[in-house]
Each structure stands twice: as C-alpha cells, then as structure tokens.
Scaffold this motif. Structure first.
Motif, short mmCIF file in Angstrom:
data_model
loop_
_atom_site.label_atom_id
_atom_site.label_comp_id
_atom_site.label_asym_id
_atom_site.label_seq_id
_atom_site.Cartn_x
_atom_site.Cartn_y
_atom_site.Cartn_z
N CYS A 1 0.80 -1.24 0.00
CA CYS A 1 0.00 0.00 0.00
C CYS A 1 0.83 1.28 0.00
O CYS A 1 0.72 2.11 0.92
CB CYS A 1 -0.96 -0.02 1.19
SG CYS A 1 -2.08 -1.41 1.13
N PRO A 2 1.68 1.48 -1.02
CA PRO A 2 2.46 2.72 -1.05
C PRO A 2 1.58 3.93 -1.38
O PRO A 2 0.51 3.80 -1.97
CB PRO A 2 3.45 2.46 -2.19
CG PRO A 2 2.75 1.51 -3.09
CD PRO A 2 1.92 0.63 -2.20
N ASP A 3 2.06 5.08 -0.97
CA ASP A 3 1.36 6.35 -1.25
C ASP A 3 2.46 7.40 -1.38
O ASP A 3 3.53 7.27 -0.74
CB ASP A 3 0.42 6.67 -0.08
CG ASP A 3 -0.66 7.68 -0.44
OD1 ASP A 3 -0.60 8.26 -1.54
OD2 ASP A 3 -1.57 7.88 0.40
N VAL B 1 6.63 9.75 1.37
CA VAL B 1 6.39 8.41 0.85
C VAL B 1 5.84 7.58 2.00
O VAL B 1 6.52 7.38 3.01
CB VAL B 1 7.70 7.75 0.35
CG1 VAL B 1 7.42 6.35 -0.16
CG2 VAL B 1 8.33 8.59 -0.73
N SER B 2 4.61 7.14 1.85
CA SER B 2 3.96 6.37 2.92
C SER B 2 3.87 4.91 2.47
O SER B 2 3.71 4.63 1.29
CB SER B 2 2.57 6.98 3.15
OG SER B 2 1.74 6.10 3.84
N LEU B 3 3.97 3.98 3.38
CA LEU B 3 3.96 2.55 3.04
C LEU B 3 3.62 1.71 4.25
O LEU B 3 3.67 2.18 5.39
CB LEU B 3 5.33 2.12 2.50
CG LEU B 3 6.53 2.42 3.40
CD1 LEU B 3 7.50 1.26 3.36
CD2 LEU B 3 7.24 3.68 2.92
N PHE C 1 8.41 7.99 5.02
CA PHE C 1 9.71 8.65 4.87
C PHE C 1 9.47 10.02 4.25
O PHE C 1 8.71 10.10 3.27
CB PHE C 1 10.59 7.92 3.84
CG PHE C 1 10.97 6.52 4.18
CD1 PHE C 1 12.01 6.26 5.08
CD2 PHE C 1 10.36 5.44 3.55
CE1 PHE C 1 12.41 4.96 5.34
CE2 PHE C 1 10.75 4.13 3.82
CZ PHE C 1 11.78 3.89 4.72
N PRO C 2 10.13 11.07 4.72
CA PRO C 2 10.20 12.27 3.88
C PRO C 2 11.14 11.96 2.72
O PRO C 2 12.16 11.29 2.92
CB PRO C 2 10.78 13.34 4.81
CG PRO C 2 11.38 12.61 5.96
CD PRO C 2 10.82 11.24 6.02
N LEU C 3 10.79 12.38 1.51
CA LEU C 3 11.67 12.13 0.35
C LEU C 3 12.26 13.47 -0.08
O LEU C 3 11.52 14.44 -0.29
CB LEU C 3 10.89 11.48 -0.78
CG LEU C 3 11.67 11.16 -2.07
CD1 LEU C 3 11.14 9.87 -2.72
CD2 LEU C 3 11.63 12.29 -3.09
N TYR C 4 13.58 13.52 -0.17
CA TYR C 4 14.28 14.72 -0.63
C TYR C 4 14.79 14.46 -2.04
O TYR C 4 15.30 13.38 -2.31
CB TYR C 4 15.43 15.07 0.32
CG TYR C 4 14.98 15.14 1.77
CD1 TYR C 4 14.20 16.19 2.22
CD2 TYR C 4 15.30 14.11 2.67
CE1 TYR C 4 13.75 16.24 3.54
CE2 TYR C 4 14.87 14.15 3.99
CZ TYR C 4 14.08 15.22 4.42
OH TYR C 4 13.64 15.25 5.71
N GLY C 5 14.67 15.47 -2.91
CA GLY C 5 15.08 15.28 -4.30
C GLY C 5 13.84 15.04 -5.14
O GLY C 5 12.78 15.59 -4.86
N PRO D 1 -2.93 2.55 5.46
CA PRO D 1 -3.63 3.82 5.26
C PRO D 1 -3.50 4.31 3.82
O PRO D 1 -2.52 3.99 3.14
CB PRO D 1 -2.91 4.77 6.21
CG PRO D 1 -1.56 4.18 6.43
CD PRO D 1 -1.75 2.70 6.33
N GLN D 2 -4.50 5.04 3.37
CA GLN D 2 -4.43 5.68 2.05
C GLN D 2 -4.87 7.13 2.19
O GLN D 2 -5.78 7.41 2.97
CB GLN D 2 -5.35 4.96 1.06
CG GLN D 2 -5.25 5.52 -0.34
CD GLN D 2 -6.14 4.80 -1.35
OE1 GLN D 2 -7.27 5.18 -1.59
NE2 GLN D 2 -5.61 3.74 -1.95
N SER D 3 -4.23 8.03 1.46
CA SER D 3 -4.58 9.45 1.56
C SER D 3 -5.19 9.93 0.25
O SER D 3 -5.07 9.29 -0.79
CB SER D 3 -3.34 10.27 1.89
OG SER D 3 -2.58 10.47 0.71
#
Ligand code: FRU
Length: 476
Positions: free
Chosen positions: A226-228, A238-240, A261-265, A288-290
C-alpha cells in the motif's frame, strides 16, 4: 458486466440481507467509524471526492467474517463524513486476470470519469509458494462515469511487465496527476526479500512506463504494501506498510508496520529518504491511504485492523470484523506528520462536560466520546471503562488493555518527552489516541463490557463531548 459479475453481486446482496440483522445486534458495532455491513473489511481503497461525495471503497469479504474467500471492493459514499450510504459492491473478481480477488488500489478523478486502478489477484493451480511462483498480480483499470457502477475495465500490466528482479508480489497501485502527467506507485517484494516501491509514469492514464524505484540503502522489510506518495505542506512524503521490519526497542511493536519517509530530491530520479516514522503505534492500524479533499486538505483513512496478528476480535461471532479509522487530516511540521481527526467529526458532538482535576476526577458519557485532556504534570493516569488504562510516567505513555477486553492485546508504548495534550476518541469498541495534537497516534480495538466512564488521576483539565452516531444507510 459479465454474468459472473452479476451472479456475484446477487450473492453479496443475499449474504448481506441474511447476516446484517445479526451483525447490527452486536453491542460492539461501531457508532462513528465505518465497518463492513457483514463479513470482513480491510484496506481503504479508491478514496476520493467525486461528483459531490466522498467515496470510500474498501477490501470486502462479504461471505466470511474470518477473512477467507475472495475479496471484493465494497463501497460507501458521503457528502460530509457523517452521513454515509452503502453503495452496491463496486468490483467483483470476475475477469480472468482478477479471479481470486480484486486487491487494493486507488482513484483518479478525470474529466471523463472516475478511474480506479487496482490489483487483480490470480492464483494458478499447482505446487506453488505463491510468492516466487503461482501468483499473478495484475494492474487493472476500472472506469466509472457515475462513480457507482463500472462501465469498463481492462488489464494494464501483468507480472511479465514488472522489473525482472521481483517476486510475484507487486500490488496496490496509487495513482495521481502531476504537471500534466500521471504517476503510479506500486508496492513490491524482490526475489532477495527487499521491500520496494515502483514508480510508473503515463501520459494517457492507460500506458505506463517504469521510470524509477524507491527503496532504502539497507533492506527495510521484505515487502512494502500500500504505497502512497504526496506533497504535504511542501514536503514530499512516501507512505507505506512494510512487512518484515523487526521489533526494535519501542518501535515496530506490531507484526507489520505502517509509516512514512520524507523524500528529498525527485521521486522520478535522484532522491534520498529521511528517517522512517510510524504513522500509528496502536494495535490496529494498517494500509492507510490518503487523498486530497476539494478544499485542499490531505486526508487519510487507515484500516482499523492488523493482518496476521495474534490478537482477535469477538465480533466474528456476530458475523463481522474490522473497521476504518476516522478520516484524519495531515500536516507536516518540518519534522514529522501531525495527524488530527477531520473537523467534520465535531458535528457529532453532543453534550459537553468540563473538568479540572488535581488528584482524581471521574466522568461519564453515552456510547461514544471525544475527550481532550490538557496535562499539567509529569504523570497522568486515564482509566477508560472497565479495562483500558493510559498511563503516562517518566516520558513513557503506555496503553494497557485488560485480558477481558483486549482479546490478546496487552500493551503498546509511546515515547513522549512531555505530554501536553491527549485527545481520545472512544467508540463502542475502538479507541484512537492523538498525543500532543497528533504528533503520535495510537489506534486500537477493544471490547469492554462498558466503555462509558473515565477516571483521571493527575493534574490538568478535560473537555468531554458525547459523540452521536453517524448515519449509515445500509442497502438492505
Ligand atoms: C494489505 C493487503 C494489500 C492487498 C490487500 C488484499 O492489507 O495485503 O497489499 O492488496 O490487502 O486484501
């Protein structure tokens, strides 16, 4: 719609008509949380705002409260998160490429209808482990003009289209539009048991190209479900829901975790991931899903359950199991996500009581409560109903459940340097705890004889609202 689809829809309606009265007699039926009419509910799917309604699709096993059997997409709509209508089952497992379950997925609102991307699960007969061989995880697309019935569906990607180093486990597409293009993230497990997220790009919503893979330098679990991926107050998140992350101190206390995770870049190219934070550290929150509400809020709903847990839910005896968290609004404070129940829930507030306490205090309500405690000391004890205790002492907040109401749930721990506030949503068989305005959240099911009292020990104040029930119109 093929004839198998028609037959399955009728079978679901019959099962609901037969079993709903029994389920609705259960005193543990939830009052302000979504739950399955009958049978089993897991992940929220296809969350969106479309044609004047919020849509909550969900993984639905109408024939088995234990969660066996193939999975469908159930469906609820609401204009306001308070008045809900059950809609007909949306997706049934009736194509050759989704025959053993229409697994999780997401919605994309377009000018030519609602696009629902999902995983078609297929189990091939034979001697397989269904991880490395024997399983098809196909990415499908269902298009619906009215958001209620499927007008067409088609297969987009199958296992041979995914990168070669993966197992058969590739699922749960989450799709969004950005700068005139479309992006999809898919959760995956590699042959070396590493969890990953595949990033796909498309210009036409139908043809997809794999452009990147998001993972950690060190293996972090064997499968990412369930990635988001979304931008929250300027920060890419990035939620998972990773599986296979081992318990470490007070972290990852459940069999599976969920977090971000916060994703930088750039998620499409060079990136680094910041520290992983669990989005909920109670017993029952997963997948969870947003989505973005029409007013721009980022709202998340999680499954109020946990797969493969060793604790149980007595509602199975009444023919239903699990529910959804309340919808929650997210913000980024520069370091972490802050989570709060959506403001619409305040429309369920009934009678209000105000308490100040220095020592002990007690309070009562009817069936549900929204409690806001301000803590003015280093210790706090909150006893809810007959059997749930929240204990704050020396920087550790412990959620403790007595055997009689926990059904195998014992305790969960949060590290809280200084406890300022505690918001507690108490339903007939669930609690959600928002610590320090939602810096940390704990969600759990519990099954008390009585959940309608609170004893406080410490120093502070509390506002207690009685919570009215939401309206849910079931189809039968
Ligand atoms: C998460 C999950 C998803 C899958 C679905 C099947 O709970 O395992 O990865 O799509 O449930 O019901």
């Amino acid at each position: 719609m093929n004839s198998l689809n028609r037959d399955l829809c009728q079978m679901v309606s019959r099962a609901e008509a037969a079993d709903l009265p029994k389920a609705n007699k259960d005193p543990h039926r939830l009052r302000f949380h979504l739950m399955p009419p009958v049978g089993w509910m897991n992940d929220p799917n296809g969350l969106c705002w479309y044609q004047g309604n919020y849509h909550v699709f969900f993984q639905y096993r109408p024939f088995s409260a234990e969660g066996s059997g193939v999975v469908f997409w159930g469906h609820y709509t609401s204009p306001d998160f308070i008045h809900w209508t059950q809609q007909p089952v949306f997706l049934t497992p009736s194509e050759t490429w989704d025959l053993h379950g229409v697994y999780s997925g997401s919605a994309l609102v377009t000018d030519d209808g609602l696009y629902l991307y999902y995983t078609g699960n297929v189990k091939h007969p034979g001697n397989h482990d269904y991880i490395h061989t024997g399983r098809g995880h196909n990415t499908g697309l269902a298009i619906s003009k009215d958001g209620i019935k499927v007008d067409s569906n088609q297969l987009l990607l199958e296992n041979c289209d995914y990168p070669a180093d993966l197992t058969c486990h590739v699922r749960d597409p989450k799709v969004w539009e950005q700068s005139g293009k479309f992006y999809m993230v898919l959760g995956a497990r590699t042959k070396e048991d590493r969890g990953e997220i595949l990033v796909y790009e498309s210009v036409d919503k139908v043809n997809w190209t794999h452009i990147n893979t998001i993972t950690t330098p060190q293996v972090f679990g064997y499968m990412w479900e369930c990635p988001d991926l979304f931008v929250l107050d300027g920060q890419c998140i990035v939620s998972l829901s990773p599986q296979g992350v081992s318990k470490s101190g007070n972290h990852y206390q459940n069999i599976y975790s969920c977090g971000y995770f916060p994703l930088y870049g750039d998620f499409r190219g060079e990136y680094t991931l910041g520290e992983f934070t669990e989005s909920d550290i109670g017993f029952d929150y997963y997948a969870p899903q947003s989505f973005e509400a029409p007013d721009g809020r980022r709202i998340v709903i999680g499954w109020m359950g946990m797969p493969d847990a060793d604790y149980t839910n007595p509602t199975v005896e009444r023919g239903w199991q699990h529910g959804m968290s309340v919808p929650r609004e997210l913000h980024w404070n520069g370091e972490r996500i802050i989570t709060a129940p959506v403001k619409e829930l305040e429309n369920l507030h009934g009678e209000r009581k105000d308490i100040t306490f220095d020592g002990e205090a007690t309070c009562e309500w009817k069936e549900g409560a929204d409690i806001c405690i301000t803590n003015n000391s280093d210790c706090l004890e909150v006893l809810l109903g007959d059997s749930l205790k929240i204990d704050y002492n020396a920087g550790i907040l412990t959620l403790k459940l007595a055997e009689a109401s926990g059904y195998g749930r014992t305790q969960r721990v949060a590290e809280v340097k200084k406890l300022r506030t505690l918001r507690i949503l108490v339903d007939t068989s669930s609690i959600e705890l928002f610590i320090n305005e939602g810096e940390q959240v704990m969600t759990s099911r519990w099954y008390p004889e009585c959940a309608e009292t609170m004893e406080l020990r410490g120093k502070g104040s509390a506002i207690i609202y009685n919570m009215d029930a939401m309206e849910v119109k079931f189809m039968v």
